[in-house]
Design an enzyme around this catalytic site. Structure first.
Site, PDB file in Angstrom:
ATOM      1  N   LYS A  66      43.713  34.629  37.119  1.00 44.45           N
ATOM      2  CA  LYS A  66      44.914  35.446  37.235  1.00 44.45           C
ATOM      3  C   LYS A  66      45.439  35.849  35.842  1.00 44.45           C
ATOM      4  O   LYS A  66      44.999  35.294  34.821  1.00 44.45           O
ATOM      5  CB  LYS A  66      45.977  34.660  38.026  1.00 44.45           C
ATOM      6  CG  LYS A  66      45.535  34.325  39.462  1.00 44.45           C
ATOM      7  CD  LYS A  66      46.618  33.528  40.202  1.00 44.45           C
ATOM      8  CE  LYS A  66      46.158  33.140  41.594  1.00 44.45           C
ATOM      9  NZ  LYS A  66      47.219  32.408  42.342  1.00 44.45           N
ATOM     10  N   TYR A 124      46.206  39.895  49.294  1.00 49.43           N
ATOM     11  CA  TYR A 124      47.159  38.866  49.725  1.00 49.43           C
ATOM     12  C   TYR A 124      47.844  39.227  51.050  1.00 49.43           C
ATOM     13  O   TYR A 124      48.957  38.756  51.325  1.00 49.43           O
ATOM     14  CB  TYR A 124      48.205  38.634  48.626  1.00 49.43           C
ATOM     15  CG  TYR A 124      47.726  37.728  47.501  1.00 49.43           C
ATOM     16  CD1 TYR A 124      47.208  36.455  47.767  1.00 49.43           C
ATOM     17  CD2 TYR A 124      47.806  38.131  46.171  1.00 49.43           C
ATOM     18  CE1 TYR A 124      46.783  35.617  46.738  1.00 49.43           C
ATOM     19  CE2 TYR A 124      47.382  37.288  45.132  1.00 49.43           C
ATOM     20  CZ  TYR A 124      46.875  36.036  45.427  1.00 49.43           C
ATOM     21  OH  TYR A 124      46.464  35.196  44.412  1.00 49.43           O
ATOM     22  N   ASN A 138      49.534  29.568  38.684  1.00 47.99           N
ATOM     23  CA  ASN A 138      48.483  28.555  38.901  1.00 47.99           C
ATOM     24  C   ASN A 138      47.086  29.019  38.500  1.00 47.99           C
ATOM     25  O   ASN A 138      46.080  28.492  38.971  1.00 47.99           O
ATOM     26  CB  ASN A 138      48.543  27.992  40.330  1.00 47.99           C
ATOM     27  CG  ASN A 138      48.308  29.038  41.398  1.00 47.99           C
ATOM     28  OD1 ASN A 138      47.963  30.175  41.093  1.00 47.99           O
ATOM     29  ND2 ASN A 138      48.479  28.651  42.642  1.00 47.99           N
ATOM     30  N   HIS A 149      42.443  31.946  41.423  1.00 48.64           N
ATOM     31  CA  HIS A 149      42.379  32.140  42.880  1.00 48.64           C
ATOM     32  C   HIS A 149      40.975  31.802  43.370  1.00 48.64           C
ATOM     33  O   HIS A 149      39.992  32.078  42.685  1.00 48.64           O
ATOM     34  CB  HIS A 149      42.663  33.608  43.240  1.00 48.64           C
ATOM     35  CG  HIS A 149      42.291  33.924  44.670  1.00 48.64           C
ATOM     36  ND1 HIS A 149      43.148  33.688  45.723  1.00 48.64           N
ATOM     37  CD2 HIS A 149      41.130  34.376  45.216  1.00 48.64           C
ATOM     38  CE1 HIS A 149      42.532  34.001  46.858  1.00 48.64           C
ATOM     39  NE2 HIS A 149      41.310  34.437  46.581  1.00 48.64           N
ATOM     40  N   GLU A 185      37.380  39.278  50.639  1.00 50.95           N
ATOM     41  CA  GLU A 185      37.855  39.411  49.259  1.00 50.95           C
ATOM     42  C   GLU A 185      36.761  39.941  48.325  1.00 50.95           C
ATOM     43  O   GLU A 185      37.036  40.757  47.446  1.00 50.95           O
ATOM     44  CB  GLU A 185      38.386  38.054  48.774  1.00 50.95           C
ATOM     45  CG  GLU A 185      39.656  37.647  49.523  1.00 50.95           C
ATOM     46  CD  GLU A 185      40.091  36.207  49.296  1.00 50.95           C
ATOM     47  OE1 GLU A 185      39.416  35.481  48.534  1.00 50.95           O
ATOM     48  OE2 GLU A 185      41.128  35.810  49.884  1.00 50.95           O
TER      49      GLU A 185
END
Ligand code: DAT
Ligand code: MG
Length: 152
Positions: A11, A51, A114, A117, A128
């Site tokens: 990310k 998402y 975080n 992914h 995805e």
């Protein structure tokens, strides 16, 4: 194709913090095979599609803003049980619950930062990978010579 494929992304926080090499190295060392890799900025529509399961949740808008705020590293990793293995390398969603030794357990503090992914199921992985990669961007015929030392 006998082995699984999963979608992993570093990310914007991971890219900004200079953790690309560190994070890729963890998947390499685990034994997974990299079959797709690109540095890219995610459009809002792609982010919302990716998402989609979280649409309507209180954190959705912030999540979309975050994931589109800077470049990400999109990856496709292949291997035996690749989906579960990648999730175990990544660790629990909230870094405060992530075990040391996992990416989030070693490199992250906050739920909204975080750093990585990973697809959570076979269906998510297929969906995805399709959002982030075209067929031509994924290797189909690369056999690693070390394969027999990783999978019996
Ligand atoms: P994961 O990324 O482990 O698959 P998820 O799919 O449940 O976790 O959520 C996607 C991302 O959304 C997650 O990495 C961080 C953010 N997120 C999840 N739950 C959240 C919450 N309650 N508050 C804020 N951000 C959240
Ligand atoms: Mg998820």
């Amino acid at each position: 194709m006998a082995e699984e494929r999963t979608f992993v992304a570093i990310k914007p926080d991971g890219v900004e913090r200079g953790l690309i090499g560190e994070i890729i190295g963890r998947f390499e060392k685990r034994g997974l095979k990299l079959v797709g890799l690109k540095l890219m900025t995610v459009t809002t529509s792609k982010a919302e599609e990716h998402y989609g399961e979280h649409k309507g949740k209180p954190f959705f808008d912030g999540l979309i803003k975050f994931i589109t705020s800077g470049p990400i590293v999109a990856m496709c990793w292949e291997g035996k049980n690749a989906i579960v293995l990648a999730r175990s390398v990544i660790g629990a969603t909230n870094p405060k619950d992530a075990t040391p030794g996992t990416i989030r357990g070693d490199l992250a503090v906050d739920l909204g930062r975080n750093v990585v992914h990973g697809s959570d199921s076979a269906a998510s992985a297929e969906r995805e990978i399709g959002i982030f990669f075209s067929k031509q961007e994924l290797l189909e015929d690369w056999q690693r010579t070390i394969h027999k030392w990783i999978v019996e």
